[in-house]
Design a protein around this motif. Structure first.
Motif, PDB file in Angstrom:
ATOM      1  N   UNK A 293       0.825  -1.195  -0.089  1.00  0.00           N
ATOM      2  CA  UNK A 293       0.028   0.128  -0.039  1.00  0.00           C
ATOM      3  C   UNK A 293       1.149   1.260  -0.033  1.00  0.00           C
ATOM      4  N   UNK A 294       1.141   1.665  -1.095  1.00  0.00           N
ATOM      5  CA  UNK A 294       1.933   2.890  -1.266  1.00  0.00           C
ATOM      6  C   UNK A 294       3.559   2.520  -1.137  1.00  0.00           C
ATOM      7  N   UNK A 295       4.100   2.198  -0.109  1.00  0.00           N
ATOM      8  CA  UNK A 295       5.250   1.576   0.216  1.00  0.00           C
ATOM      9  C   UNK A 295       5.492   0.780   1.243  1.00  0.00           C
ATOM     10  N   UNK A 296       6.556   0.375   1.384  1.00  0.00           N
ATOM     11  CA  UNK A 296       6.872  -0.597   2.574  1.00  0.00           C
ATOM     12  C   UNK A 296       6.757   0.175   3.865  1.00  0.00           C
ATOM     13  N   UNK A 297       7.273   1.526   4.086  1.00  0.00           N
ATOM     14  CA  UNK A 297       7.004   2.130   5.250  1.00  0.00           C
ATOM     15  C   UNK A 297       5.410   2.552   5.558  1.00  0.00           C
ATOM     16  N   UNK A 298       4.634   3.055   4.302  1.00  0.00           N
ATOM     17  CA  UNK A 298       3.346   3.222   4.386  1.00  0.00           C
ATOM     18  C   UNK A 298       2.546   1.966   5.099  1.00  0.00           C
ATOM     19  N   UNK A 299       2.966   0.870   4.532  1.00  0.00           N
ATOM     20  CA  UNK A 299       2.357  -0.454   4.870  1.00  0.00           C
ATOM     21  C   UNK A 299       2.443  -0.916   6.462  1.00  0.00           C
ATOM     22  N   UNK A 300       3.912  -0.149   6.888  1.00  0.00           N
ATOM     23  CA  UNK A 300       4.082  -0.589   8.273  1.00  0.00           C
ATOM     24  C   UNK A 300       3.187   0.237   9.203  1.00  0.00           C
ATOM     25  N   UNK A 304       0.644  -0.989  11.926  1.00  0.00           N
ATOM     26  CA  UNK A 304       0.483  -0.426  13.364  1.00  0.00           C
ATOM     27  C   UNK A 304      -0.721   0.217  13.618  1.00  0.00           C
ATOM     28  N   UNK A 305      -1.271   1.211  12.968  1.00  0.00           N
ATOM     29  CA  UNK A 305      -2.436   1.763  13.058  1.00  0.00           C
ATOM     30  C   UNK A 305      -3.592   0.833  13.407  1.00  0.00           C
ATOM     31  N   UNK A 324       1.991   9.037  20.126  1.00  0.00           N
ATOM     32  CA  UNK A 324       2.246   8.780  21.746  1.00  0.00           C
ATOM     33  C   UNK A 324       2.818   7.436  22.178  1.00  0.00           C
ATOM     34  N   UNK A 325       2.256   6.651  21.499  1.00  0.00           N
ATOM     35  CA  UNK A 325       2.457   5.082  21.288  1.00  0.00           C
ATOM     36  C   UNK A 325       3.832   4.941  20.846  1.00  0.00           C
ATOM     37  N   UNK A 326       4.216   5.434  19.741  1.00  0.00           N
ATOM     38  CA  UNK A 326       5.640   5.184  19.383  1.00  0.00           C
ATOM     39  C   UNK A 326       6.527   5.956  20.397  1.00  0.00           C
ATOM     40  N   UNK A 327       6.359   7.041  20.922  1.00  0.00           N
ATOM     41  CA  UNK A 327       7.249   7.259  22.188  1.00  0.00           C
ATOM     42  C   UNK A 327       7.392   6.211  23.128  1.00  0.00           C
ATOM     43  N   UNK A 328       6.372   5.764  23.553  1.00  0.00           N
ATOM     44  CA  UNK A 328       6.409   4.720  24.608  1.00  0.00           C
ATOM     45  C   UNK A 328       7.181   3.414  24.310  1.00  0.00           C
ATOM     46  N   UNK A 329       7.204   3.010  23.003  1.00  0.00           N
ATOM     47  CA  UNK A 329       8.018   1.897  22.765  1.00  0.00           C
ATOM     48  C   UNK A 329       9.310   2.238  21.931  1.00  0.00           C
ATOM     49  N   UNK A 332       9.871   1.269  18.261  1.00  0.00           N
ATOM     50  CA  UNK A 332      10.281   0.094  17.797  1.00  0.00           C
ATOM     51  C   UNK A 332       9.250  -0.877  18.372  1.00  0.00           C
ATOM     52  N   UNK A 333       8.162  -0.763  17.397  1.00  0.00           N
ATOM     53  CA  UNK A 333       7.058  -1.654  17.996  1.00  0.00           C
ATOM     54  C   UNK A 333       7.041  -3.122  17.441  1.00  0.00           C
ATOM     55  N   UNK A 334       6.431  -3.851  18.072  1.00  0.00           N
ATOM     56  CA  UNK A 334       6.290  -5.053  17.712  1.00  0.00           C
ATOM     57  C   UNK A 334       5.687  -5.523  16.361  1.00  0.00           C
ATOM     58  N   UNK A 335       4.661  -4.711  15.956  1.00  0.00           N
ATOM     59  CA  UNK A 335       4.057  -5.003  14.769  1.00  0.00           C
ATOM     60  C   UNK A 335       4.060  -3.668  13.982  1.00  0.00           C
ATOM     61  N   UNK A 336       4.580  -3.500  12.700  1.00  0.00           N
ATOM     62  CA  UNK A 336       4.242  -2.330  12.087  1.00  0.00           C
ATOM     63  C   UNK A 336       5.614  -1.339  12.077  1.00  0.00           C
TER      64      UNK A 336
END
Length: 435
Positions: A293-300, A304-305, A324-329, A332-336
């Motif tokens: 979907x658009x690119x690898x980063x966008x798909x990621x 996550x969303x 906010x979630x990305x700051x907490x992790x 480096x999230x487990x998904x996305x």
């Protein structure tokens, strides 16, 4: 004299407001504050506060504020709590346009000419940078892309995309003689589309093309102008594609890079000749494993969303909850894949405000489309008023477009320009439906 100057200044502030971003967000915020203060001081009519559209937006703002307050536990909640200021700003634009209309400010076309001249110089400056490598102020090309007057910020294309509908609306607001100035307008809109293409901002180019096509279909006085502008721009793109011109390569980024991103670099990693020798066939496994979907980063970002959406599907994770979630992790999230936002309005609204926010977003878009379709069936003498409403409806739809990559929906600049559009929309809407 001072009183007259202050009224002139405030009127100019409203009409010139979108151009303030050229000078920085601080100037934009300053002008916003002046417009709101003028509204709060001058308004003596409570009808503005009891308008159904205003009440609806105020409830939406309340939902965003409470959502952020209860779900976000850092300073990101502050902007959500004070989201109502954008509603007041939108109402201020409506009030000021009606207030100054009575003073016959809209009869003076000098301001209109000045605005178009200013934007024309920005266009020429950007195109000059493409051909020479530097613009009039000495700013050099950034990351093989032109930025024009914005220097190191690669936002020239998005800026032009957002102000073009407003410029088009101003032609009808000032009752500009379009037929007598067709050649000048063709040159202006051709340069606009060409400059946006040269910025290689793919979303901006896509939205601008959609805008041009919708104007071409629905706004009769501008059909010839936008048609010739599209033809001239197409010829220029063909020329740039076949002959090495300028200091950047927008064709590569817009077409080749986009194709490679959509296919996850599949055709780069696997040479075409090798694919043919192996009897390459486009099968379902290839599509499933390589088409993105658009690119690898966008798909990621979208993965996550969606994962965040599943945590709270009704209310989402709060405005700016993705960041906010990305700051907490620690990004480096487990998904996305993390970022400051999901890079798509629709995905961001669903994940951060849940199904409630999605239904509000959907209702607003459907309302715009329904009213846009309805004005074509109205038979009265206010033809210019209907065209004005149609133009700003198309512009607002483009600003809220859900199916292309986008910025942060709750970003300060994006929120300001969206609610500026809403103020103009309410003004044009009232001209058609309440008079």
């Amino acid at each position: 004299m001072n009183n007259l100057f202050s009224k002139n200044f405030l009127y100019y502030s409203i009409i010139l407001f979108p151009l303030t971003y050229v000078f920085g967000v601080f100037i934009t915020e300053l002008f916003l504050g002046l417009i709101v203060i003028f509204f709060l001081i001058k308004n003596r009519n409570i009808k503005y506060f009891f308008d159904k559209k205003f009440i609806f937006l105020l409830l939406v703002s309340l939902y965003i504020g409470l959502n952020g307050f209860f779900q976000i536990d850092d300073n990101l909640k502050i902007s959500s709590i004070f989201h109502f200021r954008y509603i007041i700003f939108s109402l201020s634009i409506l009030f000021c346009l009606e207030y100054f209309e009575k003073k016959e400010f809209s009869q003076n076309k000098i301001l209109l000419y000045s605005i178009f001249l200013f934007v024309f110089l920005i266009l020429v400056d950007g195109i000059f940078q493409f051909f020479t490598g530097v613009n009039f102020f000495g700013y050099k090309i950034v990351q093989n892309r032109i930025s024009g007057i914005f220097g190191s910020e690669l936002i020239l294309g998005s800026f032009l995309t957002k102000i073009l509908p407003i410029l088009t609306w101003l032609l009808f607001y000032y009752k500009f003689e379009i037929k007598k100035n067709q050649k000048k307008l063709i040159i202006f809109f051709s340069l606009s589309l060409i400059c946006i293409f040269l910025t290689a901002e793919r979303t901006s180019l896509g939205l601008t093309l959609i805008y041009f096509i919708l104007i071409l279909i629905f706004i009769k006085p501008l059909k010839r102008i936008f048609l010739f502008s599209l033809i001239i721009s197409f010829i220029f793109v063909c020329l740039v594609s076949t002959v090495q011109l300028g200091k950047t390569d927008p064709v590569n980024r817009i077409f080749i890079k986009t194709f490679n991103q959509f296919t996850n670099q599949y055709f780069v990693k696997n040479k075409t000749k090798k694919l043919l020798d192996e009897g390459f066939e486009l099968d379902k496994d290839l599509i499933r494993n390589n088409i993105l979907i658009f690119s690898k980063d966008h798909t990621g970002h979208f993965k996550l969303a969606f994962n965040l959406f599943k945590e709270n599907p009704i209310f989402g994770v709060g405005p700016k909850g993705f960041r906010h979630h990305c700051r907490k992790v620690q990004y480096d999230p487990d998904i996305g894949i993390c970022s400051t936002h999901p890079h798509n309005f629709l995905v961001q609204i669903i994940s951060e405000t849940g199904l409630v926010g999605f239904l509000i977003y959907l209702y607003i878009i459907l309302f715009i489309i329904f009213k846009f379709n309805k004005i074509r069936l109205i038979d009265n003498s206010s033809h210019i008023k209907r065209q004005s409403l149609a133009i700003i409806s198309i512009g607002l739809f483009i600003n809220l477009f859900p199916f292309l990559p986008s910025g942060n929906f709750f970003n300060n600049w994006i929120s300001i320009i969206n609610y500026y559009y809403l103020g103009i929309y309410f003004y044009s809407y009232n001209k058609v439906y309440t008079q």
